[in-house]
Enzyme design. Structure first.
Site, PDB file in Angstrom:
ATOM      1  CB  CYS A 169       9.687  -3.896   2.150  1.00  0.00           C
ATOM      2  SG  CYS A 169       9.439  -2.143   1.806  1.00  0.00           S
ATOM      3  CG  ASN A 208      12.685   2.008   0.353  1.00  0.00           C
ATOM      4  OD1 ASN A 208      13.422   2.869  -0.094  1.00  0.00           O
ATOM      5  ND2 ASN A 208      12.732   1.654   1.602  1.00  0.00           N
ATOM      6  CB  CYS A 242       4.814   0.405   4.080  1.00  0.00           C
ATOM      7  SG  CYS A 242       3.409   1.301   3.404  1.00  0.00           S
ATOM      8  NE  ARG A 243       6.404  -4.962   3.784  1.00  0.00           N
ATOM      9  CZ  ARG A 243       6.469  -6.089   3.097  1.00  0.00           C
ATOM     10  NH1 ARG A 243       6.339  -7.250   3.713  1.00  0.00           N
ATOM     11  NH2 ARG A 243       6.682  -6.072   1.798  1.00  0.00           N
ATOM     12  CB  SER A 244      12.358  -1.390   3.962  1.00  0.00           C
ATOM     13  OG  SER A 244      11.913  -0.687   2.843  1.00  0.00           O
ATOM     14  CG  ASP A 278       3.028  -4.081   2.148  1.00  0.00           C
ATOM     15  OD1 ASP A 278       2.857  -2.956   2.684  1.00  0.00           O
ATOM     16  OD2 ASP A 278       3.440  -4.217   0.983  1.00  0.00           O
TER      17      ASP A 278
END
Length: 151
Positions: free
Chosen positions: A9, A12, A14-16, A124
């Site tokens: 993301c 690095n 939150c999402r990934s 996000d």
């Protein structure tokens, strides 16, 4: 040798890292051996743990992200991993620009593994504040990815 997957993301945080944490748990539940990591296309948060509210939301679903630390995508990642999965089209474009001429990893969007979701990106939650919605989509895509890998 385990199949190697990198989630990417922007920062690095939150999402990934959430995708990394979810896939680790779900793959272990299914007995699928994978090497999993995450990174960001940007360098703003290198060395930092995942965002606090994201960690709390993940923890309530049984995913511990506390040991993860942000890092930036590196050229060697394109050779180290078999599959690099972007959380949104913008990060996919960034990865395509960063890919070395001889980069071997396949590049995909994570939502490719969540058919029927109607999603074209993993939103996000740093901006949307919908940590649970993001985790639900990540869980769905992780199950879809495992289904593909198990064929």
């Amino acid at each position: 040798m385990a199949y190697r997957i990198l989630f990417v993301c922007l920062g690095n945080i939150c999402r990934s890292p959430s995708a990394e944490g979810v896939l680790r748990v779900r793959a272990a539940e299914r007995g699928v051996a994978l090497e999993i990591d995450s990174a960001g296309t940007g360098d703003w948060h290198v060395g930092e743990p995942p965002y606090g509210p994201m960690q709390r939301a993940a923890r309530t679903r049984g995913y511990d992200l506390s040991r993860l630390r942000a890092r930036q995508v590196a050229a060697e990642d394109f050779h180290r991993f078999d599959l690099i999965i972007a959380m949104d089209p913008s990060n996919l474009e960034n990865l395509e620009r960063l890919r070395p001429a001889q980069g071997g990893a396949e590049l995909r969007l994570f939502t490719d593994y969540a058919p029927g979701s109607g999603a074209t990106e993993v939103p996000d939650p740093y901006y949307t504040r919908d940590f649970d919605g993001t985790l639900e989509l990540i869980e769905r895509a992780a199950e879809g990815l495992l289904d593909v890998l198990s064929r």
